[in-house]
Write an enzyme that holds these catalytic residues in place. Structure first.
Site, PDB file in Angstrom:
ATOM      1  N   PRO A  11       9.727 -35.642  -6.585  1.00 39.88           N
ATOM      2  CA  PRO A  11       9.314 -34.351  -6.046  1.00 39.88           C
ATOM      3  C   PRO A  11       9.916 -33.159  -6.783  1.00 39.88           C
ATOM      4  O   PRO A  11      11.106 -33.161  -7.110  1.00 39.88           O
ATOM      5  CB  PRO A  11       9.834 -34.364  -4.608  1.00 39.88           C
ATOM      6  CG  PRO A  11      10.118 -35.767  -4.289  1.00 39.88           C
ATOM      7  CD  PRO A  11      10.280 -36.522  -5.561  1.00 39.88           C
ATOM      8  N   TYR A  24      17.914 -26.064 -14.137  1.00 39.09           N
ATOM      9  CA  TYR A  24      17.104 -27.143 -14.728  1.00 39.09           C
ATOM     10  C   TYR A  24      16.568 -26.833 -16.130  1.00 39.09           C
ATOM     11  O   TYR A  24      15.930 -27.684 -16.733  1.00 39.09           O
ATOM     12  CB  TYR A  24      15.936 -27.478 -13.787  1.00 39.09           C
ATOM     13  CG  TYR A  24      16.405 -27.994 -12.439  1.00 39.09           C
ATOM     14  CD1 TYR A  24      17.049 -29.227 -12.339  1.00 39.09           C
ATOM     15  CD2 TYR A  24      16.234 -27.242 -11.283  1.00 39.09           C
ATOM     16  CE1 TYR A  24      17.494 -29.699 -11.108  1.00 39.09           C
ATOM     17  CE2 TYR A  24      16.666 -27.709 -10.047  1.00 39.09           C
ATOM     18  CZ  TYR A  24      17.303 -28.935  -9.968  1.00 39.09           C
ATOM     19  OH  TYR A  24      17.740 -29.405  -8.751  1.00 39.09           O
ATOM     20  N   ASN A  88      13.979 -40.221 -12.340  1.00 38.46           N
ATOM     21  CA  ASN A  88      14.582 -39.046 -11.725  1.00 38.46           C
ATOM     22  C   ASN A  88      13.857 -38.891 -10.398  1.00 38.46           C
ATOM     23  O   ASN A  88      12.739 -38.365 -10.349  1.00 38.46           O
ATOM     24  CB  ASN A  88      14.416 -37.796 -12.599  1.00 38.46           C
ATOM     25  CG  ASN A  88      15.121 -36.600 -11.977  1.00 38.46           C
ATOM     26  OD1 ASN A  88      15.528 -36.646 -10.817  1.00 38.46           O
ATOM     27  ND2 ASN A  88      15.270 -35.526 -12.741  1.00 38.46           N
ATOM     28  N   ALA A  91      14.951 -35.075  -5.043  1.00 36.74           N
ATOM     29  CA  ALA A  91      15.615 -35.076  -3.736  1.00 36.74           C
ATOM     30  C   ALA A  91      15.554 -36.438  -3.044  1.00 36.74           C
ATOM     31  O   ALA A  91      16.406 -36.753  -2.197  1.00 36.74           O
ATOM     32  CB  ALA A  91      14.985 -34.010  -2.847  1.00 36.74           C
ATOM     33  N   HIS A 114      19.446 -37.512 -13.628  1.00 38.62           N
ATOM     34  CA  HIS A 114      19.352 -36.159 -13.066  1.00 38.62           C
ATOM     35  C   HIS A 114      19.598 -35.157 -14.171  1.00 38.62           C
ATOM     36  O   HIS A 114      20.516 -35.346 -14.983  1.00 38.62           O
ATOM     37  CB  HIS A 114      20.380 -35.948 -11.951  1.00 38.62           C
ATOM     38  CG  HIS A 114      20.242 -36.962 -10.866  1.00 38.62           C
ATOM     39  ND1 HIS A 114      19.235 -36.901  -9.925  1.00 38.62           N
ATOM     40  CD2 HIS A 114      20.925 -38.103 -10.622  1.00 38.62           C
ATOM     41  CE1 HIS A 114      19.330 -37.969  -9.141  1.00 38.62           C
ATOM     42  NE2 HIS A 114      20.343 -38.712  -9.542  1.00 38.62           N
TER      43      HIS A 114
HETATM   44  O1  LIG Z   1      15.037 -32.311  -7.473  1.00 38.45           O
HETATM   45  C1  LIG Z   1      16.194 -32.504  -7.836  1.00 38.45           C
HETATM   46  C2  LIG Z   1      16.479 -32.697  -9.254  1.00 38.45           C
HETATM   47  C3  LIG Z   1      17.678 -33.567  -9.593  1.00 38.45           C
HETATM   48  O2  LIG Z   1      17.305 -34.938  -9.497  1.00 38.45           O
HETATM   49  C4  LIG Z   1      18.057 -33.288 -11.055  1.00 38.45           C
HETATM   50  O3  LIG Z   1      17.285 -33.669 -11.940  1.00 38.45           O
HETATM   51  O4  LIG Z   1      19.092 -32.680 -11.331  1.00 38.45           O
HETATM   52  C5  LIG Z   1      18.834 -33.310  -8.644  1.00 38.45           C
HETATM   53  C6  LIG Z   1      18.404 -33.452  -7.196  1.00 38.45           C
HETATM   54  O5  LIG Z   1      19.495 -33.207  -6.332  1.00 38.45           O
HETATM   55  C7  LIG Z   1      17.312 -32.459  -6.875  1.00 38.45           C
HETATM   56  O6  LIG Z   1      16.859 -32.626  -5.551  1.00 38.45           O
END
Ligand SMILES: O=C1C[C@@](O)(C(=O)O)C[C@@H](O)[C@@H]1O
Length: 162
Positions: A11, A24, A88, A91, A114
């Site tokens: 997501p 990000y 990945n 959440a 992540h």
């Molecule tokens: O959606 C994401 C992205 C994530 O997986 C990351 O790539 O850093 C980290 C998660 O906590 C977050 O909900």
């Protein structure tokens, strides 16, 4: 050496490049997937990519790697087997027993990834339903983590029976 890798993004990862760029970065998911395909060609492996904002769709896609799931007919010839998964889960990492169970069911080695360092953020991000089952966990490397994961899986992951 793995022949076929499945890269799963969960997501909100369709929003990479637009979403909270201070966390990000500015690279889009389509750029990441294009780079992944190029890298896979160079490494001599196949890569499939999949993104969904829906937990059940991710569970279905994981089941399909083993020739199971609602979209797979009994009559379907078994597809080319996925030998490693890079995921990945966004959440869902912190909430989803279902994604964990699907990965355990297919018993395909996987790398948890992540973009951000989940341990340097809100405390709820420090817990993962996946890490104790993962071969490796990558976090905090930004989108370079995808490149590192693919190289690790293609060059260093030992696949039983291959
Ligand atoms: O959606 C994401 C992205 C994530 O997986 C990351 O790539 O850093 C980290 C998660 O906590 C977050 O909900």
């Amino acid at each position: 050496m793995p022949r076929r890798i499945l890269l799963i993004n969960g997501p909100n990862l369709n929003l990479l490049g637009k979403r909270e760029p201070h966390i990000y970065g500015s690279t889009s998911l389509s750029d990441i997937e294009a780079q992944a395909r190029q890298q896979a060609r160079e490494l001599g492996v196949e890569i499939d990519t999949f993104q969904s904002n829906h937990e059940g769709a991710i569970v279905d896609r994981i089941q399909e790697t083993a020739g199971w799931g609602p979209n797979v007919q009994e009559t379907d010839a078994p597809g080319e087997k996925v030998s490693a998964i890079i995921i990945n889960a966004g959440a869902l990492t912190h909430t989803s027993v279902a994604v964990r169970d699907a990965l355990a069911a297919v018993a395909i080695p996987f790398v948890e990834l992540h973009v951000s360092n989940v341990h340097a953020r809100e405390t709820f991000r420090a817990h993962s339903y996946l890490s104790d089952k993962a071969v490796a966990v990558i976090c905090g490397m930004g989108v370079y983590g995808y490149k590192a994961a693919i190289e690790f899986v293609a060059k260093h992951l030992k696949i039983e029976g291959e």
